[in-house]
Write a protein that holds these residues in place. Sequence first.
Motif, PDB file in Angstrom:
ATOM      1  N   SER A   1     -14.076 -13.399  15.881  1.00 27.69           N
ATOM      2  CA  SER A   1     -14.087 -14.854  15.677  1.00 27.69           C
ATOM      3  C   SER A   1     -14.005 -15.200  14.192  1.00 27.69           C
ATOM      4  O   SER A   1     -13.319 -16.155  13.808  1.00 27.69           O
TER       5      SER A   1
ATOM      6  N   TYR B   1     -12.342 -18.883  14.054  1.00 26.79           N
ATOM      7  CA  TYR B   1     -12.856 -19.692  15.154  1.00 26.79           C
ATOM      8  C   TYR B   1     -14.275 -20.146  14.832  1.00 26.79           C
ATOM      9  O   TYR B   1     -15.014 -19.457  14.126  1.00 26.79           O
TER      10      TYR B   1
ATOM     11  N   ILE C   1     -14.464 -21.306  20.321  1.00 31.65           N
ATOM     12  CA  ILE C   1     -14.625 -20.382  21.438  1.00 31.65           C
ATOM     13  C   ILE C   1     -16.040 -20.505  22.000  1.00 31.65           C
ATOM     14  O   ILE C   1     -17.016 -20.495  21.260  1.00 31.65           O
TER      15      ILE C   1
ATOM     16  N   VAL D   1     -17.848 -20.982  16.930  1.00 33.45           N
ATOM     17  CA  VAL D   1     -18.427 -20.426  18.151  1.00 33.45           C
ATOM     18  C   VAL D   1     -19.405 -21.408  18.775  1.00 33.45           C
ATOM     19  O   VAL D   1     -20.217 -22.014  18.071  1.00 33.45           O
TER      20      VAL D   1
END
Length: 121
Positions: free
Chosen positions: A72, A77, A44, A79
């Motif tokens: 996140s 995820y 992301i 980053v």
Amino acid sequence: MFNNTNINRLPLVFKSDDGKNYFQFHIRGQLASLEYDMIGEQQINLKKLEISKYLNRPEVGNALIERVLEYSLRADYTVVPTNPEVVKFIQKRPEYKKLLSANNSSIDFHQKKFREHKTLF
């Protein structure tokens, strides 16, 4: 981080508008948002932080960033912070550095990416 405030009780809203994606807080009729893009399935890019001038900018901005980073973590995820406020937030809180991609985990790399991204516009 914000244990003594009600900011942790605010719902984190996901919004998509004109092809842009946002995480948002709505506070007393005012808006704080963090624009993002998905890169593939698990990465992301946190791009642009906007906070109403009528809100306590540092507290609300930090709370929004923290909530997005916590999201996140739970979503597994990595980053890519191309927003300078997000980069500063991660620099000050080493517990979130693990969210940075393994290949590009240094904050210096992300600051460079922010500068490159900024020059595209």
